[in-house]
Scaffold this active site. Structure first.
Site, PDB file in Angstrom:
ATOM      1  N   GLU A 275       0.578  -0.789  -0.013  1.00 49.31           N
ATOM      2  CA  GLU A 275       0.152   0.071   0.099  1.00 49.31           C
ATOM      3  C   GLU A 275       1.126   0.937  -0.163  1.00 49.31           C
ATOM      4  OE1 GLU A 275      -2.604   0.667   3.433  1.00 49.31           O
ATOM      5  OE2 GLU A 275      -3.733   2.311   2.396  1.00 49.31           O
ATOM      6  N   CYS A 476      -6.707   1.522   2.812  1.00 50.13           N
ATOM      7  CA  CYS A 476      -7.540   2.565   2.477  1.00 50.13           C
ATOM      8  C   CYS A 476      -7.254   3.463   0.946  1.00 50.13           C
ATOM      9  CB  CYS A 476      -7.364   3.275   3.666  1.00 50.13           C
ATOM     10  SG  CYS A 476      -8.119   2.025   5.971  1.00 50.13           S
ATOM     11  N   ASN A 606     -12.223  -3.356   1.649  1.00 48.00           N
ATOM     12  CA  ASN A 606     -11.453  -3.873   1.818  1.00 48.00           C
ATOM     13  C   ASN A 606     -11.994  -2.545   3.466  1.00 48.00           C
ATOM     14  OD1 ASN A 606      -8.357  -2.920   3.063  1.00 48.00           O
ATOM     15  ND2 ASN A 606      -9.014  -0.593   3.611  1.00 48.00           N
ATOM     16  N   GLU A 607     -12.206  -3.660   4.897  1.00 44.58           N
ATOM     17  CA  GLU A 607     -12.657  -3.578   5.643  1.00 44.58           C
ATOM     18  C   GLU A 607     -13.535  -2.714   5.552  1.00 44.58           C
ATOM     19  OE1 GLU A 607      -8.800  -2.914   7.833  1.00 44.58           O
ATOM     20  OE2 GLU A 607      -9.620  -1.063   7.703  1.00 44.58           O
TER      21      GLU A 607
HETATM   22  O1  AHR Z   1      -2.815  -1.755   6.909  1.00 43.73           O
HETATM   23  C1  AHR Z   1      -2.570   0.250   6.961  1.00 43.73           C
HETATM   24  C2  AHR Z   1      -3.898   0.504   6.803  1.00 43.73           C
HETATM   25  O2  AHR Z   1      -4.131  -0.614   7.985  1.00 43.73           O
HETATM   26  C3  AHR Z   1      -4.629  -0.305   5.259  1.00 43.73           C
HETATM   27  O3  AHR Z   1      -4.990   0.672   4.745  1.00 43.73           O
HETATM   28  C4  AHR Z   1      -6.101  -0.139   6.382  1.00 43.73           C
HETATM   29  O4  AHR Z   1      -6.918  -1.588   5.368  1.00 43.73           O
HETATM   30  C5  AHR Z   1      -5.834  -1.056   7.948  1.00 43.73           C
HETATM   31  O5  AHR Z   1      -6.574  -0.327   8.810  1.00 43.73           O
END
Ligand code: AHR
Length: 876
Positions: A275, A476, A606-607
């Site tokens: 990321e 995120c 994503n979550e």
């Molecule tokens: O890994 C960092 C963050 O943690 C990621 O962007 C998110 O998916 C999670 O909350």
């Protein structure tokens, strides 16, 4: 240690004491209660406090007489608000609890003092709370002190609240049959306030009183106690090992592989989650050495918090006062800003400082490129020069004569000296106006020599983990901070000057020089499966307002735009796999890759907060992909934790839609991993597979040390055993530039010229390099049976069917060594040599590195205190 060990007894006594005190405090909080028999019923009072800026959620106290109230765990929260950004939002103000005739509990609350929405959640038992919703009921106004009432004849509910946004207090009401659809809000004369005030621990609190069966109180108490007990357990760290294991002596272990028991384990188990966080892309893996090459940095990247973060960031000038930024007739409409130099006298230069300086190596070649024009038709060329800190030229090249239209100029510089912090100068050789944009400097030595490629040392460190897949571009970053910040893959492909940069939600800028093509290319270069993740039509559940009527992820892409969004997702699959003559396959071919990238997986979401808004959009995307690309495995999402509403609702949705795989995330203390070793043993084998997309062990202070690394190793042993359902895992986050971290711990730290893998990295590497496809069951006999000891030793045996190699992984999270006899004769390995690698260290060791030696198979193997041992046997 014998069962009468004094340390063990002391620990047990301490635990009992804690439990006893918790129970006692419930009864003793307000006067003394002692029941010979349980009462039939009691009163509960539901409320929230202002503590922790209203973040602590819904609390309960109970009473038999509505006078003496007994708290259930101080500030224990049964449900918290999930609305909006961490820190400033996620507040619960004036909750109102209501029981509907069908026995369901409904709670509404104010989100803040500003927004025209309230929150709603419901629960069958006050303990498990379902999806939250935040209906927008006032386009211009706020929603204070919402209350619910039930209209028995009509079978509908009313929610009423006060709006005081214009200085006058006015009551409003909406009706709903199901807390999903609401009629239009209407002004009403007043609200009969049904909240009551009670005194709890000396403080006046306002909330609602309900008569309930005693069993309800009992369950509330148990839920709180269990949660406190678990919190205590998971908070165990090695810091207390000297006491916990004071009299523990070195142990003996006999580990015997059992040929009759094995199961298939995933070949993709170890991968990486990439990321763009902590400067992982620009200033990180992306090898570009010029910072802010397109002059596109904007105040909004940092939400106005840094006035120097603008188009001029990282740039300066020599021999003139300043330079201008213009947007008239740019190189490309998606790359609006460029620099304008007005030169009266020779000697003017535009200077870029790189990311903390530009690291260059003597004798190495660097490609430069830029767009330039002289709108006033003056002529002359540009000199491109690298200078060291003292201003001495250490490499130089130039362009041809600049013309009045934008043209891309390219050349090569050779560095004459190794320095970590050179600067790049663009020196016009003419008088008058010169416009420049997209000023770039790349080492020729990128990973695999790719143009527009990756930093060789960082990419190699990733490749050395032998990751079987790469998940990208987030996290995120994939779903973004609000709809306007969502990651749209189409903005990240094609010529660099035509990519559409945007704010990175971690508080900086994304040039998208590292975009989807480069991600796919990297995966191919390291032999890893690409796993792109697209937003599920909703932004991050921690989104801020950004002009939306209400904050947070509640908005979702408007349904009228969802068709186009779904098409974008389908186009992504065509871009990766389509024929070079297809619309999107052609763009891949134009970028130099006519062959498909062979995409097999796609993550959707994503979550995310699992709401009705989410479900509607996810389902559209899921069905469309399933229909058009049935061979692509869609990976769903089940929230940011290993439990709770998003986890439960996400899994329910996975069952309902038969999503082939879901992405789980959790960042837990080492104690969680120690005390949840059977987490996946309990999973239903017939349901969706699991991709553990983000996890790490988090200690207070967030170090990446031997303790966190071994907790992760222990978890991976348990995951390997469950590799039939947990098919992929990736530690998170991956990369962090020193001095620019938004998150700790990470797997690999780096600066301009060094790469610093952590202890946790070596765990991932050892598991990645010693993966198998068959899990072999085994038995372990330990000379000590105390639970706390047994739980700190983990083992896993896997075999690689291609080579026949057998890999034994052993984790010792104890302060004493373990002399292990390993018997793998049952699986055909009885003599010869084994390669043994040990990763061990003292408590809080952050520098531990693996050490490898060849040992004789007949020898016992000693597992040092706090260690991971990997043995690799090759059948002879
Ligand atoms: O890994 C960092 C963050 O943690 C990621 O962007 C998110 O998916 C999670 O909350």
């Amino acid at each position: 240690m014998s069962s009468a060990d004094p340390t063990q007894l002391k620990n047990m006594k301490e635990r009992f004491l804690v439990m006893y005190l918790v129970v006692l405090s419930v009864f003793a909080a307000k006067g003394t209660f002692a029941f010979a028999n349980e009462p039939d019923s009691a009163y509960i009072f539901a409320y929230a406090t202002e503590k922790n800026r209203n973040h602590n959620g819904l609390h309960f106290v109970w009473s038999l007489d509505k006078k003496d109230w007994h708290p259930i765990g101080p500030e224990h929260s049964y449900v918290r608000s999930d609305y909006g950004r961490w820190g400033s939002e996620k507040r619960m103000l004036s909750p109102f609890l209501f029981r509907s005739p069908d026995g369901m509990w409904h709670c509404v609350w104010s989100l803040n003092e500003r927004d025209g929405a309230f929150a709603h959640a419901s629960s069958p038992d006050l303990i498990y709370w379902g999806r939250q919703s935040y209906p927008i009921v006032m386009e211009n106004g706020n929603c204070l002190s919402p209350e619910i009432s039930y209209d028995a004849p009509g079978g509908s509910y009313s929610v009423s609240w006060f709006n005081d946004s214009d200085g006058k207090k006015q009551a409003y009401s909406v009706t709903t049959a199901d807390f999903k659809e609401y009629d239009t809000a209407v002004a009403i004369p007043d609200i009969t306030v049904r909240r009551e005030t009670v005194v709890i621990s000396g403080n006046q609190e306002t909330g609602t009183i309900h008569k309930v069966a005693w069993s309800t109180v009992d369950e509330l108490i148990k839920a709180q106690q269990l949660s406190a007990y678990k919190r205590n357990l998971y908070a165990e760290t090695t810091k207390s090992d000297p006491g916990r294991f004071a009299s523990l002596q070195p142990l003996e272990a006999v580990i015997t592989a059992d040929a009759s028991g094995s199961r298939k384990t995933s070949e993709l188990l170890i991968g990486i989650f990439y990321e763009d966080i902590n400067y992982a892309a620009d200033g990180g893996l992306y090898a570009e050495l010029v910072q802010n090459r397109g002059f596109e940095y904007a105040l909004s990247d940092k939400e106005g918090r840094d006035e120097n973060w603008n188009s001029r960031k990282a740039w300066s000038v020599i021999n003139v006062d300043t330079f201008l930024i213009d947007t008239v007739l740019p190189v490309h409409p998606d790359n609006k800003h460029y620099a304008v130099l007005h030169i009266d006298e020779p000697g003017v230069a535009l200077v870029n400082e790189g990311f903390d300086g530009i690291p260059v190596k003597a004798g190495e070649k660097y490609n430069f490129s830029l767009f330039a024009r002289t709108p006033e038709s003056t002529t002359g060329n540009l000199i491109i020069r690298l200078v060291d800190k003292e201003g001495n030229a250490i490499g130089e090249s130039g362009t041809e004569s600049i013309t009045s239209d934008w043209v891309k100029y390219e050349g090569v510089l050779v560095a004459g000296k190794t320095v970590p912090d050179a600067r790049l100068l663009v020196i016009p050789q003419m008088i008058g106006r010169v416009d420049v944009d997209m000023i770039s400097l790349f080492p020729q030595n990128t990973f695999k020599g790719r143009r527009n490629g990756l930093r060789a040392d960082l990419a190699q460190t990733l490749a050395d983990m032998k990751p079987r897949f790469v998940r990208f571009p987030g996290g995120c970053v994939a779903h973004g901070d609000g709809l306007g910040n969502m990651y749209h893959w189409k903005n990240t492909i094609g010529p660099l000057e035509a990519r559409k940069p945007q704010r990175n939600l971690w508080g900086y800028h994304q040039s998208f020089g590292l975009g989807y093509f480069e991600y796919f290319q990297f995966c191919e270069d390291i032999g890893a499966e690409p796993i792109p993740v697209v937003a599920a039509g909703v932004p991050c559940q921690n989104s801020a307002h950004h002009g939306h009527p209400i904050g947070g992820q509640q908005g979702g892409i408007p349904m009228c735009e969802m068709g186009d969004y779904v098409q974008d997702v389908l186009d992504l699959i065509e871009y990766a796999n389509g024929d070079a003559n297809s619309e999107w396959g052609r763009k891949r071919a134009d970028a130099g890759h006519p062959e498909p990238f062979n995409l097999k997986y796609i993550g959707v979401g994503n979550e995310d907060l699992i709401t009705d808004i989410f479900e509607e959009r996810f389902t559209m995307i899921f069905n469309a992909v399933k229909e058009k690309y049935p061979d692509i495995t869609v990976i769903g999402t089940v929230g940011p934790f290993y439990e709770g509403t998003d986890y439960v609702e996400g899994w329910k949705l996975a069952h309902k839609l038969q999503i082939p795989m879901v992405d789980e995330h959790y960042y837990n203390p080492p104690g969680w991993y120690i005390h949840n070793q059977d987490f996946y043993d309990k999973y239903d084998r017939s349901k969706s597979k699991v991709y553990l997309g983000e996890y790490a062990a988090h200690l207070p202070g967030r170090a990446n040390n031997i303790e966190t690394a071994l907790a992760e190793a222990l978890h991976l042993c348990n995951v390997e055993r469950n590799g039939d359902i947990v098919v992929m895992t990736s530690y998170a986050p991956l990369l962090a530039r020193e001095g620019y971290t938004q998150w700790n711990p990470n797997l690999i730290y780096f600066n301009a010229s060094e790469v610093k893998p952590t202890v946790g990295y070596y765990v991932q590497q050892l598991f990645g390099q010693n993966a198998g496809d068959e899990y072999i069951f085994s038995d372990m006999k330990l000379s000590e049976t105390q639970d706390a000891v047994v739980k700190r030793i983990a083992k896993s045996i896997v075999r690689d069917s291609k080579t026949g190699d057998v890999m034994v992984k052993l984790v010792n999270l104890l302060p004493v060594e373990v002399r292990a006899k390993i018997d793998v004769s049952d699986i055909g390995i009885s003599d010869g040599a084994a390669v043994k690698t040990i990763l061990s260290g003292t408590l809080d060791d952050r520098e531990a590195k693996p050490v490898t030696e060849v040992i004789d198979l007949s020898n016992d193997c000693t597992l040092p205190p706090y260690s991971l041992t990997v043995l690799r046997y090759r059948p002879v």
